[in-house]
Design an enzyme around this catalytic site. Structure first.
Site, PDB file in Angstrom:
ATOM      1  CE  LYS A 186      -1.944   2.988   1.929  1.00 16.79           C
ATOM      2  NZ  LYS A 186      -1.746   4.421   1.517  1.00 16.79           N
TER       3      LYS A 186
ATOM      4  N   GLY B   5       6.247   4.922   8.887  1.00 20.03           N
ATOM      5  CA  GLY B   5       5.380   6.100   8.907  1.00 20.03           C
ATOM      6  C   GLY B   5       5.367   6.703  10.293  1.00 20.03           C
ATOM      7  CB  SER B   6       3.050   9.089  11.821  1.00 18.62           C
ATOM      8  OG  SER B   6       1.834   8.401  11.607  1.00 18.62           O
ATOM      9  CB  THR B   7       4.853   7.436  16.632  1.00 14.99           C
ATOM     10  OG1 THR B   7       6.270   7.426  16.373  1.00 14.99           O
ATOM     11  CG2 THR B   7       4.586   6.717  17.933  1.00 14.99           C
TER      12      THR B   7
ATOM     13  N   GLY C 239       1.507   3.902  13.431  1.00 16.02           N
ATOM     14  CA  GLY C 239       2.131   2.655  13.901  1.00 16.02           C
ATOM     15  C   GLY C 239       1.315   2.038  15.034  1.00 16.02           C
TER      16      GLY C 239
ATOM     17  CD  GLU D 242      12.290   3.650  10.081  1.00 15.95           C
ATOM     18  OE1 GLU D 242      12.154   4.479  11.010  1.00 15.95           O
ATOM     19  OE2 GLU D 242      12.596   3.952   8.926  1.00 15.95           O
TER      20      GLU D 242
ATOM     21  CB  CYS E   2      12.117   8.516   9.952  1.00 15.58           C
ATOM     22  SG  CYS E   2      13.232   7.404   9.120  1.00 15.58           S
TER      23      CYS E   2
ATOM     24  CD  GLU F 160       8.948  12.346  12.779  1.00 12.30           C
ATOM     25  OE1 GLU F 160       7.834  11.808  12.770  1.00 12.30           O
ATOM     26  OE2 GLU F 160       9.984  11.776  12.396  1.00 12.30           O
TER      27      GLU F 160
HETATM   28  P1  ADP Z   1       2.979  10.593   7.307  1.00 11.80           P
HETATM   29  O1  ADP Z   1       2.605  11.326   8.554  1.00 11.80           O
HETATM   30  O2  ADP Z   1       4.431  10.577   7.032  1.00 11.80           O
HETATM   31  O3  ADP Z   1       2.122  10.878   6.121  1.00 11.80           O
HETATM   32  P2  ADP Z   1       1.513   8.250   7.960  1.00 11.80           P
HETATM   33  O4  ADP Z   1       1.890   7.419   9.114  1.00 11.80           O
HETATM   34  O5  ADP Z   1       0.269   9.050   8.036  1.00 11.80           O
HETATM   35  O6  ADP Z   1       2.778   9.110   7.663  1.00 11.80           O
HETATM   36  O7  ADP Z   1       1.425   7.387   6.634  1.00 11.80           O
HETATM   37  C1  ADP Z   1       2.331   6.381   6.284  1.00 11.80           C
HETATM   38  C2  ADP Z   1       1.591   5.311   5.520  1.00 11.80           C
HETATM   39  O8  ADP Z   1       0.589   4.752   6.377  1.00 11.80           O
HETATM   40  C3  ADP Z   1       0.851   5.800   4.282  1.00 11.80           C
HETATM   41  O9  ADP Z   1       0.929   4.809   3.270  1.00 11.80           O
HETATM   42  C4  ADP Z   1      -0.564   5.948   4.782  1.00 11.80           C
HETATM   43  O10 ADP Z   1      -1.541   5.846   3.760  1.00 11.80           O
HETATM   44  C5  ADP Z   1      -0.661   4.770   5.716  1.00 11.80           C
HETATM   45  N1  ADP Z   1      -1.737   4.894   6.727  1.00 11.80           N
HETATM   46  C6  ADP Z   1      -2.275   6.022   7.243  1.00 11.80           C
HETATM   47  N2  ADP Z   1      -3.256   5.726   8.121  1.00 11.80           N
HETATM   48  C7  ADP Z   1      -3.338   4.373   8.175  1.00 11.80           C
HETATM   49  C8  ADP Z   1      -4.151   3.449   8.911  1.00 11.80           C
HETATM   50  N3  ADP Z   1      -5.080   3.863   9.771  1.00 11.80           N
HETATM   51  N4  ADP Z   1      -3.934   2.128   8.722  1.00 11.80           N
HETATM   52  C9  ADP Z   1      -2.985   1.698   7.869  1.00 11.80           C
HETATM   53  N5  ADP Z   1      -2.209   2.517   7.145  1.00 11.80           N
HETATM   54  C10 ADP Z   1      -2.369   3.832   7.279  1.00 11.80           C
END
Ligand code: ADP
Length: 502
Positions: A197, A250-252, A255, A273, A307, A406
């Site tokens: 994804k 991605g973001s905490t 995560g 990560e 990151c 962050e």
């Molecule tokens: P950023 O803040 O860097 O955009 P995110 O953590 O929001 O990082 O996004 C990183 C990835 O996680 C993207 O591919 C985003 O579409 C996906 N993502 C965002 N929300 C969810 C969720 N609830 N479940 C699974 N994946 C998600």
């Protein structure tokens, strides 16, 4: 008015046509419409215009992709020898290398990053990584062992290392091609199959990679790519009962959502990560000629959208002013511009939302009483595109959001320190723990500090040295598990202990 570099290189015809082409999901080696029939517009970070439309995949598409990945896992991919699997991976590495300029242009266009860094970092590192893990495909092994409670000629025990199964890979937008490779290359080398994804902000290089995956000879279903929103497609992948593992960057906050989804569904394995607020620590005895540009690069590279960015700068008090002035001078000389201009050293942020977020952190910092040395929220706001000026704050306190959170932009907070014995605990005052950088000529002090800093990567007199053979990942809320290295491939395996009575 700050001059912006805005003479983009001419795009390769294949990049022009790829961006204009209607995009599709990639399931079982075919390009298909999303079940919803909906598309999501993506933004050109350099102009704010619509760049492309990507399919809005949702749960139904994820279900199809997971089913394809499961069939490949039980079927064609499992039936191949590790050497055959490695051959597909080496072929893919060669194909990416052959299309290096195309990938670099597409990444620069989609993310806004500089073409020079896409050429020098994103694409070559991706190629090295595919070759590194292609080599591992033939080198995974289990072990035999003697039981502790029985004479060694009474039982024969061995431990097999088996692929974990179908892996969901959720990708961020800052290094889309590299990040998808960090996940699928070790997963495939371990014998797993994958559903990717991509980040909705920047999916184009992931979709272009899909075409090369077909060309490299991977059987249908080994890699599937479902673009779409995090809360729909991403969440469906994290919840899916037939996905054995999620590898996420991605973001905490997200995560944690993924961890909850894994707990609610099938206790799938996780590698996470996540974010960071990494310190750069400069001692007075350091080579400031090296420390200053490195500390600047640590935060301003990729416009701070990294990151492991060195977003907190701690400098021993008697050289504090010199170092801050040096970093400010470096930042002032950075050529800001559109990513596709070869002179540009600092490109726009990925989306206008990200820009708004970074500017609001800056405004909050000012309200909280921090002082801007250079930059600030008002500069560059009269031009289109997602530009923000590199910014340095001083006079901060540990409670300020610009010090604690962050920001994911080119924003540095600089703080003086006096006591070398206290700097570890000050630097550790964060719920993150991804990386830390130390500059000193006192190598014993550097090693003592390295042992005390709570972070997964420590760089001494250097910054951001990544290697496929070095494990990378976070302490605390910067994540769990490691990418790269032997640990990175073993993270896609389960151990099975087999015992025979003799
Ligand atoms: P950023 O803040 O860097 O955009 P995110 O953590 O929001 O990082 O996004 C990183 C990835 O996680 C993207 O591919 C985003 O579409 C996906 N993502 C965002 N929300 C969810 C969720 N609830 N479940 C699974 N994946 C998600």
């Amino acid at each position: 008015m700050i001059p912006i570099a805005n003479r983009p290189i001419p795009l390769l015809p294949e990049v022009e046509s790829f961006v204009k082409r209607p995009q599709r999901l990639f399931i079982a080696n075919t390009f298909v419409e999303p079940a919803s029939g909906q598309m999501i517009p993506t933004e050109n970070p350099a102009t704010g215009d619509v760049l492309a439309h990507i399919p809005a995949g949702d749960k139904e598409d994820i279900d199809r992709a997971v089913a394809a990945a499961r069939r490949a896992f039980e079927g064609d991919w499992r039936a191949m020898s590790p050497t055959q699997r490695a051959a597909c991976m080496f072929k893919l590495a060669d194909l990416i290398e052959a299309h290096a300029e195309e990938f670099a242009q597409l990444e620069s266009l989609d993310v806004g990053k500089t073409i020079t860094s896409a050429r020098a970092i994103d694409v070559p590192f991706t190629v090295y990584l595919w070759r590194y893990y292609a080599g591992w495909a033939t080198k995974l092994y289990g072990k035999t062992l003697d039981l502790s409670l029985a004479p060694s000629d009474t039982f024969f025990s061995y431990v097999r290392r088996e692929p974990v199964g179908v892996v969901g890979c959720i990708i961020p937008w800052n290094y889309p091609l590299a990040q998808v490779s960090f996940k699928i290359a070790p997963a495939l080398a371990a014998g797993c199959t994958t559903v990717v994804k991509p980040a909705e902000q920047a999916s184009l290089t992931n979709l272009r990679l899909a075409e090369l995956i077909v060309e490299a000879g991977f059987p249908p279903g080994v890699v599937n790519i479902v673009t779409g929103l995090g809360e729909t497609a991403g969440a469906a992948l994290a919840e899916h009962p037939d996905v054995n593992k999620i590898s996420f960057t991605g973001s905490t906050a997200v995560g944690k959502l993924i961890m909850q989804a894994a707990g609610r569904s099938n206790l799938k394995r996780l590698t996470l990560e996540l974010g960071g607020k990494s310190p750069t620590i400069v001692f007075a005895d350091a080579s400031l000629e090296e420390a200053i540009p490195t500390a600047a690069t640590a935060i301003f590279n990729n416009s701070g959208q990294v990151c492991n960015a060195g977003s907190r700068l701690y400098v021993q008090r008697n050289v504090f002013d010199r170092v801050v002035e040096g970093v400010a001078d470096y930042a002032n000389r950075l050529q800001i511009g559109v990513g596709l201009d070869e002179r540009t050293q600092l490109g726009p942020l990925v989306t206008h939302e990200q820009k708004a977020r970074v500017l609001s952190y800056m405004k909050q910092g000012l309200q909280d009483g921090a002082r801007v040395v250079i930059g600030g929220p008002d500069l560059l706001q009269d031009i289109p595109g997602n530009f923000v000026h590199p910014t340095i704050f001083v006079n901060t306190t540990p409670e300020m959001s610009i010090v604690r959170e962050e920001i994911f932009g080119p924003v540095l907070v600089a703080m003086p320190f006096d006591d070398p014995d206290e700097i570890a605990s000050v630097a550790n005052q964060t719920h993150y723990g991804l990386a830390a950088t130390i500059f000193t000529r006192d190598i014993s002090l550097a090693h003592r500090l390295a042992a005390r800093l709570n972070a997964g990567a420590i760089w001494i007199n250097c910054f951001g040295v990544f290697d496929p053979n070095l494990p990378f990942g976070g302490f605390k809320q910067s994540g769990m598990g490691r990418e790269f290295s032997q640990e990175g491939i073993e993270a896609f395996t389960e151990l099975k202990a087999v015992t025979v009575k003799l």
